[in-house]
Design a protein around this motif. Structure first.
Motif, PDB file in Angstrom:
ATOM      1  N   VAL A 123      -0.291  -6.254  10.758  1.00 55.04           N
ATOM      2  CA  VAL A 123       0.947  -5.524  11.068  1.00 55.04           C
ATOM      3  C   VAL A 123       1.441  -6.022  12.413  1.00 55.04           C
ATOM      4  N   SER A 124       2.725  -6.345  12.514  1.00 53.56           N
ATOM      5  CA  SER A 124       3.260  -6.870  13.773  1.00 53.56           C
ATOM      6  C   SER A 124       4.645  -6.294  14.046  1.00 53.56           C
ATOM      7  N   ALA A 125       5.003  -6.295  15.324  1.00 49.61           N
ATOM      8  CA  ALA A 125       6.328  -5.826  15.738  1.00 49.61           C
ATOM      9  C   ALA A 125       7.287  -7.014  15.776  1.00 49.61           C
ATOM     10  N   VAL A 126       8.357  -6.919  15.003  1.00 50.60           N
ATOM     11  CA  VAL A 126       9.400  -7.951  15.015  1.00 50.60           C
ATOM     12  C   VAL A 126      10.277  -7.751  16.242  1.00 50.60           C
ATOM     13  N   ASP A 127      10.612  -6.500  16.513  1.00 47.47           N
ATOM     14  CA  ASP A 127      11.323  -6.102  17.726  1.00 47.47           C
ATOM     15  C   ASP A 127      10.958  -4.644  17.984  1.00 47.47           C
ATOM     16  N   ALA A 128      11.633  -3.988  18.914  1.00 44.48           N
ATOM     17  CA  ALA A 128      11.262  -2.617  19.301  1.00 44.48           C
ATOM     18  C   ALA A 128      11.403  -1.610  18.169  1.00 44.48           C
ATOM     19  N   LYS A 129      12.209  -1.935  17.151  1.00 44.77           N
ATOM     20  CA  LYS A 129      12.484  -0.994  16.068  1.00 44.77           C
ATOM     21  C   LYS A 129      11.999  -1.472  14.701  1.00 44.77           C
ATOM     22  N   THR A 130      11.503  -2.682  14.608  1.00 43.53           N
ATOM     23  CA  THR A 130      11.172  -3.260  13.306  1.00 43.53           C
ATOM     24  C   THR A 130       9.708  -3.676  13.240  1.00 43.53           C
ATOM     25  N   VAL A 131       9.073  -3.330  12.126  1.00 43.77           N
ATOM     26  CA  VAL A 131       7.660  -3.652  11.914  1.00 43.77           C
ATOM     27  C   VAL A 131       7.529  -4.479  10.643  1.00 43.77           C
ATOM     28  N   GLU A 132       6.663  -5.501  10.705  1.00 44.88           N
ATOM     29  CA  GLU A 132       6.427  -6.330   9.524  1.00 44.88           C
ATOM     30  C   GLU A 132       4.971  -6.198   9.074  1.00 44.88           C
ATOM     31  N   PHE A 133       4.803  -6.064   7.774  1.00 43.28           N
ATOM     32  CA  PHE A 133       3.480  -5.948   7.159  1.00 43.28           C
ATOM     33  C   PHE A 133       3.185  -7.206   6.349  1.00 43.28           C
ATOM     34  N   LYS A 134       2.017  -7.790   6.576  1.00 42.44           N
ATOM     35  CA  LYS A 134       1.541  -8.911   5.777  1.00 42.44           C
ATOM     36  C   LYS A 134       0.397  -8.408   4.897  1.00 42.44           C
ATOM     37  N   LEU A 135       0.499  -8.704   3.599  1.00 51.01           N
ATOM     38  CA  LEU A 135      -0.497  -8.257   2.644  1.00 51.01           C
ATOM     39  C   LEU A 135      -1.413  -9.409   2.242  1.00 51.01           C
ATOM     40  N   LYS A 136      -2.661  -9.114   1.915  1.00 54.11           N
ATOM     41  CA  LYS A 136      -3.597 -10.129   1.445  1.00 54.11           C
ATOM     42  C   LYS A 136      -3.265 -10.559   0.028  1.00 54.11           C
ATOM     43  N   TYR A 137      -2.656  -9.658  -0.706  1.00 53.92           N
ATOM     44  CA  TYR A 137      -2.265  -9.916  -2.091  1.00 53.92           C
ATOM     45  C   TYR A 137      -1.141  -8.950  -2.441  1.00 53.92           C
ATOM     46  N   ALA A 138      -0.405  -9.270  -3.455  1.00 53.26           N
ATOM     47  CA  ALA A 138       0.690  -8.386  -3.869  1.00 53.26           C
ATOM     48  C   ALA A 138       0.128  -7.044  -4.319  1.00 53.26           C
ATOM     49  N   PHE A 139       0.699  -5.972  -3.788  1.00 51.46           N
ATOM     50  CA  PHE A 139       0.264  -4.616  -4.131  1.00 51.46           C
ATOM     51  C   PHE A 139       1.513  -3.777  -4.364  1.00 51.46           C
ATOM     52  N   THR A 140       1.794  -3.499  -5.612  1.00 50.88           N
ATOM     53  CA  THR A 140       3.082  -2.881  -5.956  1.00 50.88           C
ATOM     54  C   THR A 140       3.232  -1.455  -5.445  1.00 50.88           C
ATOM     55  N   LEU A 141       2.114  -0.798  -5.136  1.00 50.58           N
ATOM     56  CA  LEU A 141       2.182   0.585  -4.654  1.00 50.58           C
ATOM     57  C   LEU A 141       2.357   0.660  -3.132  1.00 50.58           C
ATOM     58  N   PHE A 142       2.536  -0.480  -2.491  1.00 53.64           N
ATOM     59  CA  PHE A 142       2.605  -0.535  -1.026  1.00 53.64           C
ATOM     60  C   PHE A 142       3.587   0.468  -0.409  1.00 53.64           C
ATOM     61  N   PRO A 143       4.864   0.529  -0.859  1.00 52.39           N
ATOM     62  CA  PRO A 143       5.818   1.390  -0.152  1.00 52.39           C
ATOM     63  C   PRO A 143       5.384   2.855  -0.042  1.00 52.39           C
ATOM     64  N   SER A 144       4.763   3.368  -1.084  1.00 46.94           N
ATOM     65  CA  SER A 144       4.320   4.767  -1.034  1.00 46.94           C
ATOM     66  C   SER A 144       2.954   4.907  -0.385  1.00 46.94           C
ATOM     67  N   ARG A 145       2.092   3.891  -0.525  1.00 47.87           N
ATOM     68  CA  ARG A 145       0.728   4.014  -0.028  1.00 47.87           C
ATOM     69  C   ARG A 145       0.642   4.130   1.485  1.00 47.87           C
ATOM     70  N   ILE A 146       1.581   3.517   2.201  1.00 45.77           N
ATOM     71  CA  ILE A 146       1.483   3.571   3.663  1.00 45.77           C
ATOM     72  C   ILE A 146       1.741   4.969   4.211  1.00 45.77           C
ATOM     73  N   SER A 147       2.031   5.922   3.339  1.00 49.14           N
ATOM     74  CA  SER A 147       2.161   7.315   3.786  1.00 49.14           C
ATOM     75  C   SER A 147       0.840   7.856   4.309  1.00 49.14           C
ATOM     76  N   VAL A 148      -0.286   7.180   4.007  1.00 50.45           N
ATOM     77  CA  VAL A 148      -1.579   7.662   4.511  1.00 50.45           C
ATOM     78  C   VAL A 148      -1.692   7.482   6.022  1.00 50.45           C
ATOM     79  N   ALA A 149      -0.831   6.653   6.611  1.00 52.22           N
ATOM     80  CA  ALA A 149      -0.904   6.372   8.046  1.00 52.22           C
ATOM     81  C   ALA A 149       0.139   7.182   8.803  1.00 52.22           C
TER      82      ALA A 149
END
Length: 531
Positions: free
Chosen positions: A161-187
């Protein structure tokens, strides 16, 4: 298949985790000494129950602290829904994912890259701005094995996980995971500066960006919240204050509801649902929430799955449900209830069959089976306990009941000092897809540290199937693989549900506006006000 980040809690971090939980319990007991309203003056004005205050009766004590990275206690987790936000949160009623700190659901850049943008003007309760750096920090501390985060097992697909700028975050996945958008609610997103300065203090006095800020917590007494006036998200507080009364005694909870001391209570005793209907609105909602049976497979007797299966076949589950729960549960025919979209009927379904139970014990070479079964002291679990004991006795199984508070029971279990446990569980508070629900009990912490399944061939197979399902591109393949896992864990019965229950809630519909009962443990007062 690519190598996955370990999602279980390794032994070295497990020991650290259990120490943190014990410390957290001690810290929360003394939080009141740090300031905030006194226990005799629950409103800032010195009066109790003003129109701007919501009071609720909670059934579970403070068994852990509030740090969302490690919190698993039912009550602190429910509190955190009001104190913290994720980039994405789950609607507490529908369990559907919705943007929270993010302006919209994460955008897919490619199969293994997503980006999320923070909403303008979001601040933590100390007034500091929520930044991309805080988001990166919140995810990195979850991914760090040394932190023993319970959330790590739900995000094995995250590579970075990295900061693109002060307001934007980028996530890199090890493999495609279709449930990603909802799963990050655990954090949940936490303030880096505050957590790094004093992690233990933060666990006791949490600081988030949600609509309510933490005021104080007193173990076995109450949690107090205040409206966060600077909150600028979609779900602002509609009450000036909340007081959650921690009332583990079910009759006392019902009395508090009847007297009007509180406007809502969770976990209404099933025998009181009809009686409360005259003075409050009541509703029982079907949930994933289960009563499970867990065996210590490190114990030679329970290393044989036939013995574990015999315990399930010996149970007269329908009688237990009818008698103790007044019909408000459904016997398990799979890992999830029949109402769940990912339901799969297990190849092994445990019906009441005493003859089969005795036959399995004989085949396993067990003559007289005697043990102590640990149970938590939750009201409805105590109602179920003697009926479980009675069922086993009819099959020649002698079980001594050991009933105590949840924290005490799990301290024994985490020390390896148990034979059999019967307890409630509900990981659906973290998410409702089968991958998450299965991982909670069958991947990482529980099998590796609680019921001694780590070295078994069946556990290795479960992990492989879940990892394969996580990387499957289409829904049908995922469901097929989840079905195989369900068949396997049902047959093995190292930890398996007895039934899924309905959750009864009572509330004053004339005193609260916008309230709905939840399909998970706890209460939510997001978008709820005093009528």
């Amino acid at each position: 298949m690519p190598e996955l980040r370990p999602t279980g809690v390794e032994r070295r971090t497990f020991l650290r985790y259990t120490g943190l939980v014990s410390a957290a319990a001690a810290i929360t007991a003394s939080v009141a000494a740090c300031g905030g309203p006194s226990s005799t003056g629950d409103d800032a004005s010195g009066a109790t129950g003003t129109a701007g205050t919501i009071e609720a009766g909670m059934s579970y004590a403070l068994s852990t602290g509030f740090d969302p990275m490690t919190t698993s206690g039912a009550t602190p987790y429910a509190a955190n829904m009001h104190i913290f936000e994720g980039l994405v949160d789950l609607d507490p009623v529908t369990l559907e994912a919705r943007p929270a700190l993010a302006t919209e659901m994460p955008k897919k850049i490619n199969a293994t890259t997503y980006r999320a943008t923070l909403r303008d003007g979001a601040t933590f309760h100390d007034g500091s701005a929520v930044t991309a750096e805080d988001v990166v920090f919140s995810f990195e501390r979850i991914l760090d094995p040394d932190n023993a985060s319970l959330m790590a097992q739900f995000v094995p697909f995250l590579d970075g996980v990295s900061a693109v700028d002060a307001k934007t975050v980028e996530f890199k996945l090890k493999y495609a995971f279709t449930l990603f958008p909802s799963r990050i609610s655990v954090a949940r997103i936490v303030p880096k500066k505050i957590v790094e300065a004093d992690a233990k203090g933060f666990d006791a006095k949490p600081v988030g960006s949600g609509p309510y800020k933490f005021v104080e917590a007193i173990r076995e007494d109450k949690i107090v919240f205040a409206k966060y006036a600077q909150y600028n998200g979609a779900h602002p507080a509609k009450a000036e204050k909340m007081i959650w009364r921690l009332i583990s005694d079910s009759s006392a909870r019902v009395s508090a509801m009847r007297s009007g001391r509180v406007q809502a209570i969770e976990d209404v005793p099933y025998i009181d649902v009809a009686g409360l209907a005259g003075s409050a609105k009541t509703e029982s909602v079907q949930s994933f929430g289960l009563l499970f049976l867990m065996c210590n497979t490190a114990d030679k007797r329970f290393a044989d799955k036939r013995v574990r299966q015999a315990l399930h076949y010996a149970l007269d589950t329908e009688k237990i449900i009818k008698t103790a729960l007044v019909g408000n549960a459904t016997a398990a025919t799979g890992y999830v209830p029949t109402t769940h979209p990912d339901y799969h009927r297990a190849a092994t379904v445990y019906t009441h069959d005493v003859a089969k139970a005795k036959k399995l014990l004989a085949e396993a070479g067990v003559g007289k089976l005697e043990f102590t079964v640990l149970l938590t002291d939750t009201g409805w679990v105590k109602d179920v306990a003697p009926l479980i004991q009675e069922s086993w006795a009819a099959a020649g199984i002698e079980a001594k009941l050991g009933i105590a508070q949840s924290a005490a029971q799990y301290a024994k279990i985490d020390g390896g000092d148990f034979e059999v446990l019967v307890a409630p569980g509900d990981p659906s508070v973290f998410g409702n897809d089968a991958d998450l629900l299965l991982r909670w009990f069958y991947y990482g912490f529980w099998p590796e540290n609680r019921y001694g399944w780590a070295k078994s061939a069946a556990y290795k197979q479960v992990k492989q199937l879940l990892d394969k399902a996580a990387q499957a591109a289409d829904e049908s393949t995922r469901k097929q693989l989840w079905g195989q896992v369900t068949d396997l864990v049902a047959e093995e019965a190292a930890l398996y549900p007895i039934f899924h229950r309905k959750l009864p809630t009572a509330w004053n519909d004339k005193g609260l506006s916008g309230f709905s009962p939840l399909p998970t443990t706890g209460l939510s007062f997001l978008d709820v006000g005093r009528a």
